[in-house]
Design a protein around this motif. Structure first.
Motif, PDB file in Angstrom:
ATOM      1  N   LEU A   4       4.288 -11.083  -5.881  1.00 40.20           N
ATOM      2  CA  LEU A   4       3.646 -12.058  -5.007  1.00 40.20           C
ATOM      3  C   LEU A   4       3.515 -13.399  -5.714  1.00 40.20           C
ATOM      4  CD1 LEU A   4       0.715  -9.938  -3.514  1.00 40.20           C
ATOM      5  CD2 LEU A   4       3.005 -10.282  -2.555  1.00 40.20           C
ATOM      6  N   ASP A   5       3.573 -14.493  -4.938  1.00 45.34           N
ATOM      7  CA  ASP A   5       3.314 -15.795  -5.518  1.00 45.34           C
ATOM      8  C   ASP A   5       1.817 -16.095  -5.452  1.00 45.34           C
ATOM      9  OD1 ASP A   5       2.766 -16.475  -2.903  1.00 45.34           O
ATOM     10  OD2 ASP A   5       4.551 -17.710  -2.623  1.00 45.34           O
ATOM     11  N   GLY A   6       1.423 -17.274  -5.971  1.00 41.73           N
ATOM     12  CA  GLY A   6       0.009 -17.598  -6.098  1.00 41.73           C
ATOM     13  C   GLY A   6      -0.786 -17.521  -4.807  1.00 41.73           C
ATOM     14  N   PRO A   7      -0.355 -18.188  -3.728  1.00 38.99           N
ATOM     15  CA  PRO A   7      -1.126 -18.116  -2.476  1.00 38.99           C
ATOM     16  C   PRO A   7      -1.221 -16.698  -1.921  1.00 38.99           C
ATOM     17  CG  PRO A   7       0.361 -19.991  -2.440  1.00 38.99           C
ATOM     18  CD  PRO A   7       0.712 -19.193  -3.657  1.00 38.99           C
ATOM     19  N   ALA A   8      -0.143 -15.916  -2.027  1.00 43.14           N
ATOM     20  CA  ALA A   8      -0.169 -14.540  -1.525  1.00 43.14           C
ATOM     21  C   ALA A   8      -1.138 -13.687  -2.340  1.00 43.14           C
ATOM     22  CB  ALA A   8       1.233 -13.929  -1.562  1.00 43.14           C
ATOM     23  N   LEU A  67       9.230  -7.156   7.236  1.00 44.10           N
ATOM     24  CA  LEU A  67       7.996  -7.656   6.642  1.00 44.10           C
ATOM     25  C   LEU A  67       8.234  -8.136   5.216  1.00 44.10           C
ATOM     26  CD1 LEU A  67       5.444  -4.908   7.766  1.00 44.10           C
ATOM     27  CD2 LEU A  67       6.086  -7.003   8.972  1.00 44.10           C
ATOM     28  N   GLY A  68       7.409  -9.085   4.786  1.00 39.45           N
ATOM     29  CA  GLY A  68       7.440  -9.509   3.394  1.00 39.45           C
ATOM     30  C   GLY A  68       6.664  -8.538   2.514  1.00 39.45           C
ATOM     31  N   VAL A  69       6.739  -8.744   1.208  1.00 34.40           N
ATOM     32  CA  VAL A  69       6.063  -7.857   0.250  1.00 34.40           C
ATOM     33  C   VAL A  69       4.573  -7.829   0.520  1.00 34.40           C
ATOM     34  CG1 VAL A  69       5.515  -7.498  -2.189  1.00 34.40           C
ATOM     35  CG2 VAL A  69       7.817  -8.211  -1.525  1.00 34.40           C
ATOM     36  N   GLU A  70       3.971  -8.991   0.746  1.00 32.03           N
ATOM     37  CA  GLU A  70       2.528  -9.077   0.981  1.00 32.03           C
ATOM     38  C   GLU A  70       2.134  -8.281   2.222  1.00 32.03           C
ATOM     39  OE1 GLU A  70      -0.793 -12.530   2.027  1.00 32.03           O
ATOM     40  OE2 GLU A  70       1.327 -13.032   1.843  1.00 32.03           O
ATOM     41  N   LYS A  96       6.301  -0.027  -6.017  1.00 30.68           N
ATOM     42  CA  LYS A  96       7.479   0.262  -5.207  1.00 30.68           C
ATOM     43  C   LYS A  96       7.000   0.750  -3.849  1.00 30.68           C
ATOM     44  CE  LYS A  96      11.746   2.989  -5.179  1.00 30.68           C
ATOM     45  NZ  LYS A  96      12.541   4.014  -5.905  1.00 30.68           N
ATOM     46  N   SER A  97       7.293   0.003  -2.800  1.00 31.52           N
ATOM     47  CA  SER A  97       6.749   0.285  -1.470  1.00 31.52           C
ATOM     48  C   SER A  97       7.201   1.642  -0.944  1.00 31.52           C
ATOM     49  CB  SER A  97       7.191  -0.806  -0.493  1.00 31.52           C
ATOM     50  OG  SER A  97       6.738  -0.516   0.819  1.00 31.52           O
ATOM     51  N   THR A  98       6.292   2.323  -0.233  1.00 25.53           N
ATOM     52  CA  THR A  98       6.626   3.588   0.430  1.00 25.53           C
ATOM     53  C   THR A  98       6.788   3.402   1.940  1.00 25.53           C
ATOM     54  OG1 THR A  98       4.283   4.174   0.690  1.00 25.53           O
ATOM     55  CG2 THR A  98       5.378   4.913  -1.323  1.00 25.53           C
ATOM     56  N   ILE A  99       6.758   2.150   2.389  1.00 25.44           N
ATOM     57  CA  ILE A  99       6.976   1.862   3.808  1.00 25.44           C
ATOM     58  C   ILE A  99       8.449   2.139   4.148  1.00 25.44           C
ATOM     59  CG2 ILE A  99       7.025   0.025   5.537  1.00 25.44           C
ATOM     60  CD1 ILE A  99       4.228   0.960   4.802  1.00 25.44           C
ATOM     61  N   ILE A 100       8.684   2.753   5.304  1.00 27.47           N
ATOM     62  CA  ILE A 100      10.047   3.064   5.750  1.00 27.47           C
ATOM     63  C   ILE A 100      10.556   1.884   6.573  1.00 27.47           C
ATOM     64  CG2 ILE A 100      11.488   4.642   7.077  1.00 27.47           C
ATOM     65  CD1 ILE A 100       9.427   6.827   6.472  1.00 27.47           C
ATOM     66  N   PRO A 101      11.558   1.156   6.068  1.00 25.47           N
ATOM     67  CA  PRO A 101      11.952  -0.106   6.707  1.00 25.47           C
ATOM     68  C   PRO A 101      12.569   0.044   8.090  1.00 25.47           C
ATOM     69  CG  PRO A 101      13.470   0.462   4.929  1.00 25.47           C
ATOM     70  CD  PRO A 101      12.323   1.418   4.837  1.00 25.47           C
ATOM     71  N   THR A 102      13.153   1.215   8.392  1.00 23.26           N
ATOM     72  CA  THR A 102      13.833   1.394   9.684  1.00 23.26           C
ATOM     73  C   THR A 102      12.888   1.840  10.793  1.00 23.26           C
ATOM     74  OG1 THR A 102      14.454   3.628   8.976  1.00 23.26           O
ATOM     75  CG2 THR A 102      16.069   1.865   8.637  1.00 23.26           C
ATOM     76  N   LEU A 103      11.591   1.978  10.486  1.00 23.19           N
ATOM     77  CA  LEU A 103      10.593   2.309  11.501  1.00 23.19           C
ATOM     78  C   LEU A 103       9.733   1.085  11.796  1.00 23.19           C
ATOM     79  CD1 LEU A 103       9.369   5.828  10.317  1.00 23.19           C
ATOM     80  CD2 LEU A 103      11.159   5.290  11.978  1.00 23.19           C
ATOM     81  N   THR A 104       9.080   1.099  12.939  1.00 24.35           N
ATOM     82  CA  THR A 104       8.180   0.001  13.279  1.00 24.35           C
ATOM     83  C   THR A 104       6.894   0.092  12.466  1.00 24.35           C
ATOM     84  OG1 THR A 104       7.033   1.200  15.035  1.00 24.35           O
ATOM     85  CG2 THR A 104       9.055   0.012  15.649  1.00 24.35           C
ATOM     86  N   VAL A 105       6.108  -0.957  12.532  1.00 26.74           N
ATOM     87  CA  VAL A 105       4.803  -0.969  11.868  1.00 26.74           C
ATOM     88  C   VAL A 105       3.940   0.177  12.391  1.00 26.74           C
ATOM     89  CG1 VAL A 105       2.648  -2.263  11.655  1.00 26.74           C
ATOM     90  CG2 VAL A 105       4.849  -3.420  11.322  1.00 26.74           C
ATOM     91  N   ALA A 106       3.892   0.345  13.708  1.00 25.69           N
ATOM     92  CA  ALA A 106       3.074   1.406  14.299  1.00 25.69           C
ATOM     93  C   ALA A 106       3.528   2.786  13.841  1.00 25.69           C
ATOM     94  CB  ALA A 106       3.126   1.312  15.824  1.00 25.69           C
ATOM     95  N   GLU A 107       4.835   3.000  13.783  1.00 27.31           N
ATOM     96  CA  GLU A 107       5.356   4.302  13.360  1.00 27.31           C
ATOM     97  C   GLU A 107       5.009   4.574  11.897  1.00 27.31           C
ATOM     98  OE1 GLU A 107       9.341   4.930  16.075  1.00 27.31           O
ATOM     99  OE2 GLU A 107       9.347   3.316  14.587  1.00 27.31           O
ATOM    100  N   ASN A 108       5.054   3.545  11.053  1.00 28.51           N
ATOM    101  CA  ASN A 108       4.680   3.719   9.659  1.00 28.51           C
ATOM    102  C   ASN A 108       3.201   4.036   9.513  1.00 28.51           C
ATOM    103  OD1 ASN A 108       6.673   3.136   7.265  1.00 28.51           O
ATOM    104  ND2 ASN A 108       7.344   1.783   8.931  1.00 28.51           N
ATOM    105  N   LEU A 109       2.381   3.385  10.306  1.00 28.44           N
ATOM    106  CA  LEU A 109       0.943   3.608  10.206  1.00 28.44           C
ATOM    107  C   LEU A 109       0.570   5.048  10.536  1.00 28.44           C
ATOM    108  CD1 LEU A 109      -0.631   0.389  11.765  1.00 28.44           C
ATOM    109  CD2 LEU A 109      -0.931   1.208   9.423  1.00 28.44           C
ATOM    110  N   PHE A 110       1.253   5.644  11.509  1.00 28.10           N
ATOM    111  CA  PHE A 110       0.873   6.984  11.971  1.00 28.10           C
ATOM    112  C   PHE A 110       2.016   7.991  11.770  1.00 28.10           C
ATOM    113  CE2 PHE A 110      -1.827   4.076  14.437  1.00 28.10           C
ATOM    114  CZ  PHE A 110      -3.073   4.562  14.055  1.00 28.10           C
TER     115      PHE A 110
END
Length: 506
Positions: free
Chosen positions: A181-185, A151-154, A98-112
């Motif tokens: 995830l599917d096979g290629p992912a 972003l997608g799950v991968e 279960k992802s802990t990424i916050i969807p309403t923030l940007t990638v950069a904001e999630n990283l830091f």
């Protein structure tokens, strides 16, 4: 030889080890003298049935729980105090199913997150630059300014790995990372894992897909009934011995039932000319009473979008869906359920159940109106129906009043299926119903689907697991949004995969 002795013999002081861990929750012993040791730079699998103690060990290795007995050590040093969260983050991180990424923030904001600046105002341009450098360092092809919710799950999983490494952690726990995830992912994730291992990152890999254990891991530990059973190099533990260690007994493969669906059986679920731009087009589908129809294809095939349209989660741009011969209003979930559809969604955590509600409350949601008079639900009748579902699906629980959030993944998934079956549906639509569950739970779930078909229900089964699809009377293969092949029961893996990947003459 104990797990920590094996790791020491293989490469000196383990990067991480848990010794003689005991953890109790009231009368329940979640871990009973269990332990694990992982060598530096190793990818080590932790496997076991749902309820074996894996999640409890993860909570202890990440400093979220204190063991009642035993100790955790990193590179030979005692683990930091639980209150020192920064010290734990520098040592270990977990990428949860279960992802802990916050969807309403940007990638950069999630990283830091919570460390955007050491002092003063946030310098947004510098933050985005730091994020871009970090993503490039770990090979994550994501725009630092993108919204995380897009972003997608991968991509979310790779983002979480990059965030963990940015704290300085060199030990990463991956909890069921391939479940959605599917096979290629999956192969792309494994490529990143191999690259990280070459950089000296130590990983613990938790999965119910044992083939993945043999593909990506160097060693494996088995837990059963709250105890450590065995640790060995994967090459020294054949598949059947691994399954036997997980279950405590010799476990036969699932016995798929012979079933004949007469041509005269009524059509219980049908789609005509369904089209949804960017996902699928001109799809026709018929499912007869007692028939199980599979949907197979890659992640971009459109199979999940089609299934979600059948139950009203998505609204098609064109075409119709009918249940029992009656048209269902497009994009109307209550109408689809009222018409007689049962649904097992792809993400049980977000769409499958309410974690704080009980098993009985979750499982009887579709029939609450039938459990009392004048709009009031009888608690006694709800518990009685909940208890019946627990017995029918062999849900491991303290009783119908236990919150679903307290259950293991396999047992929580059984509750989701119990809810789908609660109103004796004409047809079931299921998306990856066995994702993230152990071999016995998988057999129970597939058996329940076949039982429903035996009672006359039709079913659409979307799955990335070929073994799941073996219960199907036929499998519709989708490729780039179209149904390209109708494969009857008796197919070979090579035949089905070739059609799914679009590498045969269709």
């Amino acid at each position: 030889m104990k797990s920590q002795e094996k790791a020491s013999a293989a490469g000196g002081v383990p990067a991480v080890e848990a010794r003689d861990i005991v953890k109790r929750f009231g009368p329940t012993t979640a871990l009973n003298g269990a332990g694990i040791a992982i060598a530096e730079g190793e990818t080590h699998a932790l496997v076991g049935r749902n309820g074996a103690g894996k999640s409890t060990l993860v909570s202890i290795l990440t400093g979220l729980q204190r063991p009642d007995e035993g100790e955790v050590r990193f590179a030979g040093e005692p683990a930091p105090p639980l209150a020192d969260r920064d010290a734990w983050r520098r040592r270990v991180a977990c990428v949860y199913q279960k992802s802990t990424i916050i969807p309403t923030l940007t990638v950069a904001e999630n990283l830091f997150l919570n460390r955007q600046t050491e002092r003063g105002a946030i310098r947004w341009r510098a933050l985005r630059t730091r994020a871009g450098d970090l993503l490039e360092q770990y090979g994550v092809a994501v725009d630092a300014e993108a919204m995380a919710g897009d972003l997608g799950v991968e991509q979310r999983q790779l983002l979480e790995i990059a965030r963990a490494l940015s704290f300085g952690a060199r030990f990463i726990i991956l909890d069921e990372p391939t479940a959605q995830l599917d096979g290629p992912a999956i192969q792309r994730l494994f490529e990143r894992m191999r690259a990280l291992r070459e950089q000296g990152v130590t990983m613990m890999f938790i999965s119910h897909h044992l083939e993945e254990v043999y593909e990506i891991c160097q060693s494996v530990s088995v837990f059963r009934d709250a105890r450590h059973i065995v640790t060995a190099p994967v090459g020294e533990l054949p598949h059947q011995r691994l399954v036997d260690a997980m279950t405590g007994e010799a476990t036969a493969a699932y016995a798929y039932r012979s079933r004949t669906v007469p041509a005269s059986a009524p059509v219980v679920l049908a789609a005509r000319g369904l089209t949804l731009a960017g996902r699928y087009e001109a799809v026709d589908l018929e499912v007869r009473a007692g028939e199980v129809v599979g949907l197979a294809g890659s992640g971009s095939s459109g199979k999940v979008g089609l299934a979600e349209t059948l139950v009203g989660l998505r609204r098609a741009d064109a075409g119709t869906v009918s249940v029992g011969g009656a048209a269902v209003r497009p994009g109307d979930i209550p109408a689809a359920l009222e018409a007689g559809l049962g649904f097992v969604p792809q993400d049980r955590h977000r769409e499958g159940f309410v974690p704080l509600l009980s098993i009985a409350e979750n499982a009887t949601m579709p029939i609450a109106r039938k459990l009392g008079r004048y709009g009031a639900v009888s608690p006694a009748r709800r518990r009685e129906r909940g208890a019946r579902m627990i017995a029918e699906l062999d849900i491991k629980t303290t009783g119908p009043d236990q919150p679903v959030g307290d259950l293991s993944g396999g047992n929580a998934q059984k509750v989701v299926l119990a809810r789908a079956l609660a109103d004796d549906p004409r047809a079931l639509v299921m998306i990856n119903p066995t994702a993230g569950v152990d071999v016995k739970a998988k057999h129970a779930l597939l058996g329940a689907v076949e039982d429903a078909a035996g009672r006359g229900a039709g079913a659409v089964l979307v799955s990335d697991e070929l073994d799941d699809l073996r219960i199907c009377d036929r499998v519709l293969v989708m490729f780039h949004g179209r149904v390209v092949k109708d494969v009857p029961r008796g197919w070979t893996d090579t035949e089905l995969v070739a059609a799914m990947e679009g590498i045969e003459d269709r």
